[in-house]
Design a protein around this motif. Sequence first.
Motif, PDB file in Angstrom:
ATOM      1  N   GLY A 237       0.845  -1.268  -0.007  1.00 31.29           N
ATOM      2  CA  GLY A 237      -0.099   0.106   0.092  1.00 31.29           C
ATOM      3  C   GLY A 237       0.850   1.012  -0.102  1.00 31.29           C
ATOM      4  N   ARG A 247      -2.949  -0.085  -4.708  1.00 33.55           N
ATOM      5  CA  ARG A 247      -2.611   0.380  -3.290  1.00 33.55           C
ATOM      6  C   ARG A 247      -3.915   0.509  -2.286  1.00 33.55           C
ATOM      7  NH1 ARG A 247       1.593   5.282  -4.268  1.00 33.55           N
ATOM      8  NH2 ARG A 247       1.727   5.319  -1.957  1.00 33.55           N
ATOM      9  N   ASN A 251      -4.419  -0.867   1.298  1.00 32.72           N
ATOM     10  CA  ASN A 251      -4.350   0.391   2.356  1.00 32.72           C
ATOM     11  C   ASN A 251      -5.724  -0.042   2.970  1.00 32.72           C
ATOM     12  OD1 ASN A 251      -2.075   1.649   2.606  1.00 32.72           O
ATOM     13  ND2 ASN A 251      -2.416   2.527   0.684  1.00 32.72           N
TER      14      ASN A 251
END
Length: 531
Positions: A237, A247, A251
Amino acid sequence: MPENFTQLFRQSFSDLDSAVSSWKKLAEALGKTQTGSGKRVTGPLHKAGWSGVSATYGFEAMEATESKLGTAQLDAQLITTTLDTLHTKMQAAQRKLRNAVADAEAAGHKVREDGWVEPKQAVDPKYHNDPDYEGLQKQANMGLGGFRARIDEALTDADTASQQAAELLHQIDPFDLDKRYGRANAEEDAVRVAEFAGISAKDIPDGKDPNQAAEWWGDLDAEKQRFYLAAFPDQIGALDGLPATTRDQANRTVLDMKLNDYALREGELGYHDRSNYRSLSSLKERMEKSDTGPAHKQLYLLGLSTNSDGRAIVAMGNPDTAKYTAVQVPGTDTQLENFGGQIDRVNKLQDAAGDRTAGKGRDVSTIAWLGYNAPELNNSVMDDGRAKDGAEDLRDFTHGLRAAHEGERTHLTVLAHSYGSTTAGAADAGGQGLDADDMVVVGSPGLTVDRADQLHIDPKHLWVGAADNDHVSNVTSDLTLGADPKETEFGAQRMYVDTSGHSGYWDEDSKSLENQGRIIAGKEPKNEGTG
């Protein structure tokens, strides 16, 4: 799995291949179910404004369920990777075995059903009393030991792989699947599975070269990409140069993990953690709400950290496909706790730019970049230490946007407010700069340089906005953070603003906001009095 020569030599591995496919489908289904829970259930309920005691308990229950789905997805991925690696290792052992047998037979040896390689007769046995018999036989069978060793090695490889896989599969505990702490146990399993699969977190690029990171990710097959995402979400991430969707997925996993950790320790949290818990909960709610909106209003979580005052990077719209991309760098006293205000700003900037583009905002991505430790209202705001500390991260981020972008080069604008302009200035002055097409600074106390031509940006595309009563621009510039960028001798371009104060540059229906939108869209800002 094969335990002897005949089994390994003849094994088809079709059942193992089917098992890999089935577990892969399950892992994908669990991931989609977890994501779908936010898009189809939690998000719409947040958007509808469901509140009260029932809502509080309901959302907590749904978050717990989503956490368990995340654990189940990781476990299914670990099983998939274990079986897939076993499949690969068993096939390699089988090839090694078959090659050894083929070479032995080509050399004139007979290989028995149990894998034993028999010596060949170079001389008729009736001449065994001949003085040369023993020497001739020895010379003819010089490679015998090598063939036997190769077969033994192949069988050992298969046996070792089978035992290691069985042990790993046994350690992946289904008891964890309905427990909120199960993710932590699954992550420990991930380290062991990674070692078995020859995958290491050390192989993940350090992020200093976004182009290298993009190339590394692109060279991985889909299965390895899924494993890295599942096992090392925090590192994936944070990696500049990777696709925004990748990403974001990583995340969001990190966000759920942090929220889950806070939930498990809720009664023991100190002030800092309680603040982070509230902030992350608010961020998750906002992310889920956006999932039900139009594509260009959907949010992508490109960075997240709870260190110090917290970090967060959120894009509105996908920057990998946007024709126009803007990065907004905030200033003093911005932290995770008030980051929602930055998302509000990039929403306004996207709308302002969208009014000037053919796509009406659908071709614009605006990004709130709190990727540095913004100074507090103390002495840290008077020196450029925080700016220089964050400069390289901002450079890596913008170059990462370039590396991940698909198709024709996007028009990239870096906008910065207050001390954020100091950070943006330090970033563009160093290294290879920000690679921006335009830069806009408002309420700036200085860009760490004395002249615009000391930056990488073309001075003709450096725009400075300053309200008449902006005390930061009018009082603190030209002191400790660089020369006053709004002065003619600095060499930048003045951008007309009609707002007041230090934080009015995003006021609705203002020329200040309109001009920022025009620049994002690659157009000249308007002067005072123009229509």
